[in-house]
Design a protein around this motif. Structure first.
Motif, short mmCIF file in Angstrom:
data_model
loop_
_atom_site.label_atom_id
_atom_site.label_comp_id
_atom_site.label_asym_id
_atom_site.label_seq_id
_atom_site.Cartn_x
_atom_site.Cartn_y
_atom_site.Cartn_z
N VAL A 212 0.75 -1.10 0.08
CA VAL A 212 0.15 0.17 0.01
C VAL A 212 1.04 1.13 -0.08
O VAL A 212 1.78 1.43 0.69
CB VAL A 212 -0.94 -0.15 1.28
CG1 VAL A 212 -1.70 1.22 1.53
CG2 VAL A 212 -1.77 -1.31 1.04
N GLN A 213 0.65 2.15 -1.03
CA GLN A 213 1.30 3.26 -1.02
C GLN A 213 0.63 4.48 -0.50
O GLN A 213 1.30 5.49 0.05
CB GLN A 213 1.70 3.32 -2.59
CG GLN A 213 2.22 2.31 -3.21
CD GLN A 213 3.81 2.21 -2.99
OE1 GLN A 213 4.38 3.51 -2.76
NE2 GLN A 213 4.04 1.22 -2.89
N LYS A 214 -0.40 4.85 -0.68
CA LYS A 214 -1.29 5.84 -0.02
C LYS A 214 -2.89 5.34 0.09
O LYS A 214 -3.44 4.59 -0.56
CB LYS A 214 -1.24 6.82 -1.23
CG LYS A 214 -1.92 8.18 -1.05
CD LYS A 214 -1.78 9.02 -2.26
CE LYS A 214 -2.55 10.28 -2.00
NZ LYS A 214 -2.38 11.23 -3.15
N ASN A 216 -6.39 7.24 -0.29
CA ASN A 216 -7.20 8.50 -0.67
C ASN A 216 -8.45 8.87 0.00
O ASN A 216 -9.10 7.59 0.33
CB ASN A 216 -7.45 8.57 -2.14
CG ASN A 216 -6.35 8.43 -3.19
OD1 ASN A 216 -5.06 9.14 -3.05
ND2 ASN A 216 -6.11 7.39 -3.97
N SER A 225 -10.33 5.33 -1.62
CA SER A 225 -9.72 4.03 -2.37
C SER A 225 -8.37 3.96 -1.76
O SER A 225 -7.74 4.75 -0.89
CB SER A 225 -9.39 4.78 -3.85
OG SER A 225 -8.69 5.77 -3.92
N VAL A 226 -7.74 2.84 -2.15
CA VAL A 226 -6.38 2.52 -1.62
C VAL A 226 -5.38 2.22 -2.79
O VAL A 226 -5.80 1.43 -3.82
CB VAL A 226 -6.27 1.13 -0.83
CG1 VAL A 226 -5.16 0.72 -0.51
CG2 VAL A 226 -7.33 1.10 0.11
N GLU A 227 -4.47 3.13 -2.75
CA GLU A 227 -3.19 3.08 -3.75
C GLU A 227 -2.35 2.02 -3.43
O GLU A 227 -1.53 2.13 -2.44
CB GLU A 227 -2.78 4.47 -4.32
CG GLU A 227 -3.58 5.35 -4.77
CD GLU A 227 -3.01 6.72 -5.45
OE1 GLU A 227 -1.69 6.34 -5.63
OE2 GLU A 227 -3.72 7.60 -5.48
N THR A 228 -1.93 1.01 -4.34
CA THR A 228 -0.71 0.10 -3.96
C THR A 228 0.33 0.28 -5.11
O THR A 228 0.22 1.30 -6.18
CB THR A 228 -1.29 -1.37 -4.22
OG1 THR A 228 -1.57 -1.66 -5.44
CG2 THR A 228 -2.56 -1.46 -3.20
N GLY A 231 -1.77 -0.68 -8.59
CA GLY A 231 -3.10 -0.17 -8.79
C GLY A 231 -3.92 0.44 -7.74
O GLY A 231 -3.42 0.69 -6.63
N THR A 232 -4.96 0.79 -7.97
CA THR A 232 -5.94 1.65 -7.19
C THR A 232 -7.24 0.95 -7.09
O THR A 232 -7.74 0.58 -7.96
CB THR A 232 -6.24 3.06 -7.40
OG1 THR A 232 -4.95 3.77 -7.69
CG2 THR A 232 -6.97 3.98 -6.62
N TYR A 233 -7.78 0.77 -5.61
CA TYR A 233 -8.85 -0.07 -5.37
C TYR A 233 -9.88 0.74 -4.50
O TYR A 233 -9.55 1.24 -3.43
CB TYR A 233 -8.45 -1.40 -4.94
CG TYR A 233 -7.44 -1.94 -5.44
CD1 TYR A 233 -7.61 -2.83 -6.59
CD2 TYR A 233 -6.14 -1.85 -4.87
CE1 TYR A 233 -6.52 -3.39 -7.34
CE2 TYR A 233 -5.04 -2.65 -5.69
CZ TYR A 233 -5.54 -3.45 -6.86
OH TYR A 233 -4.42 -3.98 -7.55
N GLU A 234 -11.07 1.00 -5.10
CA GLU A 234 -12.09 1.69 -4.44
C GLU A 234 -12.46 1.03 -2.83
O GLU A 234 -12.37 0.03 -2.68
CB GLU A 234 -13.49 1.96 -5.01
CG GLU A 234 -13.28 2.47 -6.35
CD GLU A 234 -14.51 2.51 -7.09
OE1 GLU A 234 -15.70 2.07 -6.85
OE2 GLU A 234 -14.77 3.30 -8.32
#
Length: 449
Positions: A212-214, A216, A225-228, A231-234
């Motif tokens: 996990v990077q961030k 949002n 959302s979760v940025e990895t 990718g990005t996942y709602e």
């Protein structure tokens, strides 16, 4: 004898009861930061999934019971400092801010562990929760109904159990883990491949080998959302389950610890200061597979250790037998048990191992029904000493993990298990028990080399 106990979950509750049973004349004082004791956090997923209807049933003791046994219980009291030489603790009443000191003859540290919270940008956003204690369980339940897209970060036991709970509740579930397999600490690929395929068939989105990077969030600060790294996942609810760290800041540089902060104890639960005992998730266990210290936070270890504190608080009487990290899991109809090292984890523990995998029915085919059991035995090269094992089946064979655990603890060899005396009855097993069959397959492999 004046005993001060700091922390009162599994190890603390067991220690208090054991001390008062073994030494009824002891004056036991308990300081606990929370407003409850003895919460079974392993039941949180069951509560979320509706299997457990009442969260109060996840408590197996309470301050009143401990007080009735003779303890002086101070809830919502925080110990802020310990004078090891003067044998006193400094305490703050969290409700009144009053500060006072308490003396002791013996000190028991059962401060447990706390979830790891990585310093990820946006982690302070709303609806990013932890999963450890009663209050956190209540928070998850409160936000569960309004959440549709749930992201679980961490594919260990707690994370996987939450995946099942939210999946059964009809939520859109995504699991993110930095490793390439779920349950990496407990199972080898033969088992995790099977379980991952089943999860994906049920609509669970597995995003493995991603960090996990961030996080949002929207204008109200609620996670979106979760940025990895991939990718990005709602998400409208995120639960962090990336592991635990021992809660030992209070005694940093005062007692011997492992590099991660876990306290080192001897076989009688004494720390590097003999009058100070420790038990539970803040302690490094003696790991029998490699005869060394390891950090394995499990409730079973905590309860055993806490009980032994009471047995040994006056004099050293009962030694800790160590642990194999034995555990069980129920996941979407699969019954899973493991103990000791896996082939994957063995190098980390300095062990050179080999293994064998066998699939067989748990009872004869002439019975009306039977189920396949997938089994793995891990043994040390050269000595053939059993150091681990894993089982999975739709039939409940999880007690097999306890049998393998005993084999590891008692340093049994493959040959011992191959021909050990197990009963035969067609309702329950085969003429050769499936563990006999597993060990005999290992012997065949060894003898061919």
């Amino acid at each position: 004898m004046k005993v001060v106990v700091i922390g009162c979950t599994h190890a603390g509750t067991s220690a208090v009861k054991s001390i008062l049973k073994e030494s009824p004349e002891a004056e036991v004082t308990v300081f606990e930061r929370n407003d409850n004791v003895s919460f079974l956090s392993c039941g949180i997923a069951l509560y979320i999934g509706g299997v457990v209807k009442d969260a109060q049933s996840l408590f197996y003791s309470n301050p009143q019971e401990l007080a009735e046994l003779g303890a002086k219980v101070h809830m919502e009291h925080n110990v802020t400092d310990i004078d090891m030489d003067g044998k006193t603790v400094k305490v703050t009443n969290m409700l009144t801010d009053e500060t006072f000191e308490e003396s002791y003859d013996k000190l028991v540290l059962t401060t447990g562990s706390w979830p790891i919270v990585p310093p990820i940008p946006g982690i302070e956003s709303q609806n990013i929760l932890l999963c450890k204690n009663y209050n956190q369980a209540q928070e998850i339940i409160a936000r569960k109904e309004n959440a549709e897209k749930v992201v679980i970060v961490g594919g260990g036991y707690i994370g996987i159990e939450l995946v099942e709970a939210f999946g059964e509740a009809g939520k859109d579930v995504t699991l993110i883990d930095g490793l390439d397999r779920i349950l990496n600490k407990y199972l080898d690929p033969e088992f995790t491949d099977l379980l991952e395929e089943d999860l994906q068939n049920r609509g669970i989105k597995l995003q493995l080998n991603q960090t996990v990077q961030k996080f949002n969030a929207d204008d109200q600060g609620k996670v979106t959302s979760v940025e990895t790294s991939e990718g990005t996942y709602e998400a409208d609810l995120v639960i962090m389950c990336v592991g635990f760290r021992p809660s030992t800041e209070l005694v940093k540089d005062k007692l011997e610890m492992l590099p991660n902060g876990a306290l080192v104890v001897n076989e009688f639960m004494q720390t590097s200061r003999p009058e100070v005992y420790a038990a539970g998730d803040n302690v490094a266990v003696h790991y029998n597979p490699n005869n060394s210290n390891a950090y394995i936070p499990l409730a079973t270890n905590a309860v055993r250790m806490g009980t032994l504190v009471g047995k040994n608080i006056v004099e050293n009487k009962v030694a800790y037998r160590g642990t194999q990290g034995t555990s069980g899991l129920y996941l979407f109809g699969y019954n899973i048990g493991s103990t000791g090292v896996t082939v994957n984890s063995a190098p980390h523990f300095g062990l050179d191992v080999d293994s064998v995998v066998v699939t067989d029915n748990y009872r004869p085919e002439f019975m009306p029904t039977t189920e396949e059991v997938l089994m793995k035995l891990v043994y040390e090269k050269g000595t053939n000493r059993i150091v681990g094992g894993q089982v999975v089946s739709k039939y409940d064979i999880t007690q097999t993990a306890n049998t393998l655990s005993l084999a590891v603890q008692n340093q049994m060899t493959v040959e011992d298990l191959a021909f050990v005396d197990f009963f035969f009855q067609p309702h329950f097993d085969r003429p050769w028990n499936y563990l006999n069959i597993l060990a005999q397959a290992a012997l065949d492999k060894i003898n061919k080399k």
